[in-house]
Scaffold this active site. Structure first.
Site, PDB file in Angstrom:
ATOM      1  N   LEU A  87       0.842  -1.193   0.000  1.00 28.40           N
ATOM      2  CA  LEU A  87       0.000   0.000   0.000  1.00 28.40           C
ATOM      3  C   LEU A  87       0.883   1.251   0.000  1.00 28.40           C
ATOM      4  O   LEU A  87       0.788   2.098  -0.883  1.00 28.40           O
ATOM      5  CB  LEU A  87      -0.924  -0.022   1.234  1.00 28.40           C
ATOM      6  CG  LEU A  87      -1.721   1.248   1.539  1.00 28.40           C
ATOM      7  CD1 LEU A  87      -2.723   1.522   0.415  1.00 28.40           C
ATOM      8  CD2 LEU A  87      -2.477   1.110   2.865  1.00 28.40           C
ATOM      9  N   GLU A 111       3.571   4.167  -0.268  1.00 29.29           N
ATOM     10  CA  GLU A 111       4.452   4.668  -1.328  1.00 29.29           C
ATOM     11  C   GLU A 111       5.274   5.823  -0.758  1.00 29.29           C
ATOM     12  O   GLU A 111       4.914   6.368   0.295  1.00 29.29           O
ATOM     13  CB  GLU A 111       3.610   5.183  -2.513  1.00 29.29           C
ATOM     14  CG  GLU A 111       2.789   4.086  -3.156  1.00 29.29           C
ATOM     15  CD  GLU A 111       2.022   4.592  -4.371  1.00 29.29           C
ATOM     16  OE1 GLU A 111       2.202   5.765  -4.757  1.00 29.29           O
ATOM     17  OE2 GLU A 111       1.259   3.798  -4.926  1.00 29.29           O
ATOM     18  N   GLY A 130       1.915   7.578   2.690  1.00 27.31           N
ATOM     19  CA  GLY A 130       2.038   6.748   3.887  1.00 27.31           C
ATOM     20  C   GLY A 130       0.719   6.766   4.613  1.00 27.31           C
ATOM     21  O   GLY A 130      -0.229   6.078   4.227  1.00 27.31           O
ATOM     22  N   GLU A 172       1.152   0.083  10.032  1.00 23.15           N
ATOM     23  CA  GLU A 172      -0.283  -0.219   9.870  1.00 23.15           C
ATOM     24  C   GLU A 172      -1.166   0.945  10.348  1.00 23.15           C
ATOM     25  O   GLU A 172      -2.162   0.745  11.036  1.00 23.15           O
ATOM     26  CB  GLU A 172      -0.658  -1.538  10.556  1.00 23.15           C
ATOM     27  CG  GLU A 172       0.030  -2.726   9.889  1.00 23.15           C
ATOM     28  CD  GLU A 172      -0.631  -4.062  10.171  1.00 23.15           C
ATOM     29  OE1 GLU A 172      -1.864  -4.095  10.302  1.00 23.15           O
ATOM     30  OE2 GLU A 172       0.085  -5.055  10.255  1.00 23.15           O
TER      31      GLU A 172
END
Lengths: 269, 389
Positions: free
Chosen positions: B126, B128, B132, B365
């Site tokens: 996810l 990049e 973030g 996460e």
């Protein structure tokens, strides 16, 4: 091949502390585990099964209803099925702090388990841990073999051959052979027991059952189990003497050890 | 109300404890110094015992232990090795989970089954360089070409990037629409042409888990590997992160309990001023504070796991698990280190590594700032107010 593995449930030794001064055992966490040597016995049976899909491994336990958990653990490690011999008529477990479950003596336990092995039927091999960690008596396997009228191969490290009515097994220093059916005992250093398989742990409770047999099912009454021996009392084992501490350099310590071993004539030269 | 774990979950905890102590603990140094993830034989053994598929149904090759079982796994893994826990967490909690949540039956058979069995390892791509916390700023492009999509872009800080067989990737299919209808999830195989690991990060903690930069160059992805409906990728990815959050709380719980146990052991053995330091009130208060926070976290984590397993809303609770859990773990580890004194600062003790490892949970996460936004948004929504970050 049908193999029965005997499973004893014992109090987890990491859950209690021993106070030598007051001669008391304090149970801090009442948790139970499978007797470690019985896991080695189970591993030996599972290794037979690993090489032969036809082999069926049955875990057999004796004791109060909580032993159900020990048998489900045996299934989670790979046993195909489990039988628990349990009956409210069996004397209640002794006070937990006494550690060992001496409700009926090994003679009674062996006769009940022999009857269970016969009821399971067509059993070729019974494998037991050499001794339990709690009592350390190692009395049951011999008595069980006696009650079944089977040969016993003690302290087996590996099964070399199994089939055609014969078992050949290696002890540490000898190879033994016996006609089947037979009983083996397995010490704690014989193998490395496998772990609990996660999915089997789930299935052991959600899908599989432990068959429970009472005294009636096995054709016994409580009177039949009158112990041959009774416990006359208990005392703490004598305190072990502390070793000697060697001072000085490593070289000096090694010299000192060698000198002491020589003095006791444990080494020559 | 019943707060006892089911018998199967109790047995599962023992199973995980036995595995981590006998198989992982003796190899911590090897894991920490590895640049290519945990040793292959250890990964194989973990697969044999079902560790890579704990929450998924057995029909998909999993263990069938639910979110509760998965939380127990993360708690036990993180006690011993946060690096190993990170590899497993990224594989199960976000990579396999995305396919489990939004994959088609064919995708589940093709990818989820071997992933749950540990035959294939997953990554979740996810983040990049420019996206973030602000995942909506994703720039990786996916352009339709016949029956395929061509992916171009850079993903970074991707756990398992260098050891994965499968990665779920978020890319822009319609830049005009952005996150609301313009982003799509893809299931990508790492051996496909155009999938390149360009860098492995040198990190402060969880050093045994490979964190990578991945460059996607004209990577051709067949249409059947679109994950979820076209344009709905942002939803899939956010939903997946929601589920993952609870387990970060669980992992933090395991890490915190582990260092508390070490601190207690040390407090009763270390003697100063004429007796064990456990008799000093300053130590007792630290132990009590640590235990209080850990107990609160335990109740929170397993109540949230119960919400997930019983299919009730859990988004707010999961964010609280992640936020509170990660901060508790850092605070408790810091106190445990303090109780150990200079010894705690030594590399020979697990406290120093614990402190470095714990820190990441406040970031990955979804940073804890993002968690606060999620929590606040949920709370205001319960009061009928929609807030915009």
């Amino acid at each position: 091949m049908k193999i029965v593995v005997t499973i004893k449930q014992i109090l987890d030794p990491s859950g209690f502390t021993v106070n030598r001064k007051r001669e008391k055992v304090f149970v801090n966490r009442e948790e139970y585990i499978v007797n470690p040597a019985d896991l080695n016995a189970l591993e030996m049976a599972l290794r037979v099964k690993d090489h032969d899909d036809e082999t069926e491994v049955v875990a057999l336990g004796l004791g109060p209803p909580r032993v159900d958990d020990a048998l489900r653990e045996a299934m989670a490690r790979g046993a195909d099925s489990a039988v628990l011999v349990s009956d409210p008529a069996l004397p209640a477990p002794v006070a937990q702090a006494q550690v060992a479950d001496l409700k009926i003596d090994a003679h009674g336990a062996a006769r009940l388990m022999a009857a269970a092995v016969e009821k399971i039927g067509d059993v070729n091999l019974v494998i037991c841990g050499t001794a339990a960690l709690d009592s350390g008596a190692g009395e049951l396997p011999g008595r069980l073999a006696e009650a079944l009228g089977w040969p016993v191969l003690p302290e087996v490290y590996a099964i070399d051959e199994l089939g055609d009515g014969v078992v050949r097994a290696s002890q540490r220093t000898a190879r033994l052979e016996a006609d089947l059916p037979a009983l083996l005992t397995v010490p704690r250093d014989a193998n490395e027991p496998r772990h609990i398989y996660g999915a089997r742990a789930i299935n052991a409770y959600r899908q599989w059952q432990v068959v429970t047999w009472g005294l009636d099912d096995l054709g016994f009454t409580p009177d039949d189990l009158e112990p041959l021996t009774t416990v006359g009392g208990r005392r703490f084992p004598p305190k072990r003497a502390l070793g000697t501490r060697l001072e000085g350099s490593i070289e000096e310590a090694v010299e000192s050890v060698i000198a002491q071993l020589r003095a006791k004539e444990l080494i020559e030269g | 109300m019943d707060f006892t774990f089911s018998k199967e979950h109790q047995l599962l905890r023992r199973a995980f404890r036995e595995f981590t102590e006998q198989e992982i603990a003796p190899r911590i140094d090897e894991i920490e110094h590895s640049k290519s993830g945990p040793p292959a034989d250890l990964m194989e053994k973990a697969a044999e015992y079902g560790i890579f598929g704990v929450p998924f149904p057995q029909k998909y090759g999993g263990m069938g232990a639910g979110e509760t079982g998965y939380c127990i796994l993360m708690e036990e893994l993180n006690r011993v090795s946060p690096s190993f826990a990170t590899v497993v967490g990224a594989h199960i909690g976000i990579s396999s989970m995305a396919i489990y949540l939004d994959g088609t039956e064919e995708q589940k058979q093709k990818y989820l089954v071997p992933m749950a069995k540990g035959e294939k390892i997953g990554a979740f791509a996810l983040t990049e360089p420019g996206a973030g916390s602000d995942a909506a700023a994703t720039r990786t492009r996916a352009v339709r070409e016949g029956d395929s999509y061509i992916l171009d872009g850079t993903k970074h800080f991707i756990t398992n990037g260098s050891i994965c067989d499968v990665a779920v990737v978020l890319a822009l299919t319609d830049p005009a629409l952005g996150p609301r209808g313009g982003m799509t999830g893809f299931i990508v195989e790492s051996q496909w042409e155009g999938f390149k690991v360009s860098k492995i990060e040198d990190k402060m903690g969880i050093r045994g888990s490979p964190t990578c930069e991945i460059v996607l160059e004209e990577l051709r992805v067949p249409q059947e590997n679109v994950l979820g409906p076209v344009g709905m990728g942002f939803v899939t990815f956010m939903k997946t992160l929601d589920v993952g959050r609870t387990t970060i709380g669980a992992a933090s719980l395991g890490g915190a309990q582990y260092v508390l146990d070490r601190a207690i052991e040390w407090a009763v053995t270390r003697e100063a001023f004429g007796g064990p330091i456990a008799h000093k009130q300053s130590i007792q208060w630290m132990i009590a504070d640590m235990a209080a926070e850990i107990e609160a976290l335990r109740s929170l984590v397993y109540r949230t796991a119960w919400l997930v397993d019983t299919k009730q809303p859990f988004s707010r609770e999961a964010a609280i698990c992640k936020l509170f859990g990660s901060e508790v773990c850092s605070r408790v580890t810091d106190k445990a280190l303090q109780i150990h004194g200079a010894l705690g600062y030594s590399r020979h003790m697990p406290l120093e590594r614990g402190l470095r490892d714990a820190r990441i949970s406040e970031i990955f996460e979804g940073t804890n700032e993002i968690q606060r936004i999620v929590i606040a948004a949920n709370i205001f929504q319960e009061h009928g107010v929609r807030i915009h970050p």
